[in-house]
Design a protein around this motif. Structure first.
Motif, PDB file in Angstrom:
ATOM      1  N   LEU A   1      90.317 -50.693  26.853  1.00  0.00           N
ATOM      2  CA  LEU A   1      91.229 -51.304  25.769  1.00  0.00           C
ATOM      3  C   LEU A   1      92.729 -51.722  26.326  1.00  0.00           C
ATOM      4  O   LEU A   1      93.381 -52.660  26.263  1.00  0.00           O
TER       5      LEU A   1
ATOM      6  N   LEU B   1      91.561 -57.232  20.642  1.00  0.00           N
ATOM      7  CA  LEU B   1      91.573 -55.809  20.132  1.00  0.00           C
ATOM      8  C   LEU B   1      90.496 -55.413  19.274  1.00  0.00           C
ATOM      9  O   LEU B   1      89.725 -54.446  19.578  1.00  0.00           O
TER      10      LEU B   1
ATOM     11  N   THR C   1      86.890 -55.327  21.090  1.00  0.00           N
ATOM     12  CA  THR C   1      87.085 -54.170  21.748  1.00  0.00           C
ATOM     13  C   THR C   1      86.542 -53.023  21.111  1.00  0.00           C
ATOM     14  O   THR C   1      85.963 -52.085  21.603  1.00  0.00           O
ATOM     15  N   ILE C   2      87.317 -52.915  20.010  1.00  0.00           N
ATOM     16  CA  ILE C   2      87.212 -51.475  19.550  1.00  0.00           C
ATOM     17  C   ILE C   2      85.731 -51.412  18.631  1.00  0.00           C
ATOM     18  O   ILE C   2      85.162 -50.393  18.455  1.00  0.00           O
TER      19      ILE C   2
ATOM     20  N   ALA D   1      84.612 -55.670  27.606  1.00  0.00           N
ATOM     21  CA  ALA D   1      84.747 -54.004  27.489  1.00  0.00           C
ATOM     22  C   ALA D   1      83.492 -53.503  27.432  1.00  0.00           C
ATOM     23  O   ALA D   1      83.153 -52.145  27.812  1.00  0.00           O
TER      24      ALA D   1
END
Length: 367
Positions: free
Chosen positions: A180, A291, A294-295, A320
């Motif tokens: 991240l 963001l 990726t989370i 990611a």
């Protein structure tokens, strides 16, 4: 009052004509609701498991069928020896291995044992899977008990966590945070700095310098490449020396993979900069495109196997996802490039394509 309503009407038309405003008002909330609704779940479905059955008896087959019919597990492969377990875990093909000893049928009427080995490099997933399997196996034993049994039948389940026996949360936290941070720092800063040059008009000034366009672009990118690499090294050092994460694999390979991932993030930043005219648009696009995916879609927090099929397909384009698997494989499992060549090739392919498209889109704007 008529002037006021005319002004409000003008503002409505202005908003409706601005696609970026409509995207913020309606697109982002819709995307967040869908992602949160489908991805935010601790329930795990269709987790890949392997079975090592030394017994091949009736009860071991029935328990295996019960596990597979529960919806929580799907059989990836049948193992033939105990030596295959570690290799299977290192390849990342399964999350759980169920082992039936050779005397399972003979001991069933007295005190049978089943061993569960879970890949604890994903801590929460390992705990959930062992709990699911334990409840299913013990439920099967209770169903097999006769009503008038003096001594009820029991199946003792022995769970064992592989790669992370102490179930440290840092084993999951550090690789995800590393991915991240490197994405945000590399892509966000690159896209903003080039958009700033375009917004202020100083990019045209650079064009009259003796440097070529390609040299100017890489001159802009190189500082962020080096600084982001330093960030990666700091995160690795903190994980190893402060949080106790082992470095079982090659440090050189880990650093090379980190540099490749940073280069990919910079390519994403360049691509955003070719499409954004202002810093605000570049920042918003970077946060929205990196963001949240990726989370939620990289396997950082929520298991990909539990998501709907559509989101599982979308997760294949999240860089990611592959980098987290690479970091866990090198640091925790100690695997080499022979086991990580596929995600490495995916990252390299993404970086090459995105960089080529970014440079192609950006050069006409600078000419």
């Amino acid at each position: 009052m008529n002037r006021f309503f005319a002004f409000v009407k003008k503002e409505f038309f202005h908003i409706l004509r601005d696609r970026r405003t409509l995207l913020i008002l309606f697109g982002m909330p819709l995307a967040m609701v869908l992602v949160f609704g489908f991805a935010l779940t601790n329930e795990i479905k269709n987790a890949r498991i392997a079975v090592l059955d030394y017994d091949h008896g009736q009860h071991s087959r029935q328990i295996t069928d019960r596990l597979l019919s529960s919806g929580y597990f799907q059989l990836q492969r049948n193992l033939s020896s105990y030596r295959d377990i570690e290799a299977t875990f290192r390849q990342g093909k399964v999350k759980l291995v169920v082992v039936f000893p050779a005397n399972f049928t003979n001991d069933y009427a007295h005190h049978a044992q089943v061993q569960l080995l879970a890949d604890a490099s994903e801590q929460n997933t390992a705990i959930s899977l062992t709990n699911y399997a334990t409840n299913i196996i013990q439920g099967y034993a209770q169903e097999q008990n006769p009503p008038d049994a003096v001594v009820p039948l029991q199946i003792v389940v022995e769970p064992r966590m592989v790669f992370n026996p102490e179930l440290k949360g840092a084993f999951v936290f550090v690789p995800g945070v590393m991915a991240l941070v490197l994405l945000l720092v590399s892509a966000l800063m690159t896209s903003v700095t080039i958009a700033r040059e375009k917004e202020t008009g100083t990019m045209e000034v650079l064009m009259v310098s003796p440097l070529s366009q390609l040299q100017i672009l890489f001159g802009k990118v190189l500082p962020y490449l080096l600084l982001s690499f330093v960030n990666g090294c700091v995160i690795i050092a903190l994980g190893v020396f402060l949080l106790g994460i082992p470095l079982n694999g090659s440090l050189l390979l880990l650093l090379c993979e980190t540099m490749l991932f940073i280069f990919l993030a910079l390519a994403i930043g360049l691509l955003i900069s070719t499409l954004a005219d202002t810093q605000l648009v570049a920042m918003f696009a970077s946060l929205l495109l990196m963001l949240m995916p990726t989370i939620f879609l990289s396997g950082f927090i929520f298991p990909i196997e539990s998501m709907p099929r559509f989101l599982q397909i979308v997760s294949n384009i999240i860089p990611a996802k592959y980098f987290i698997d690479i970091v866990k494989g090198i640091m925790i499992k100690g695997v080499g490039l022979s086991d990580l060549w596929q995600p490495t090739l995916v990252l390299f392919g993404m970086a090459t394509v995105l960089m080529a498209v970014s440079l192609r889109n950006l050069k006409p704007r600078l000419e």
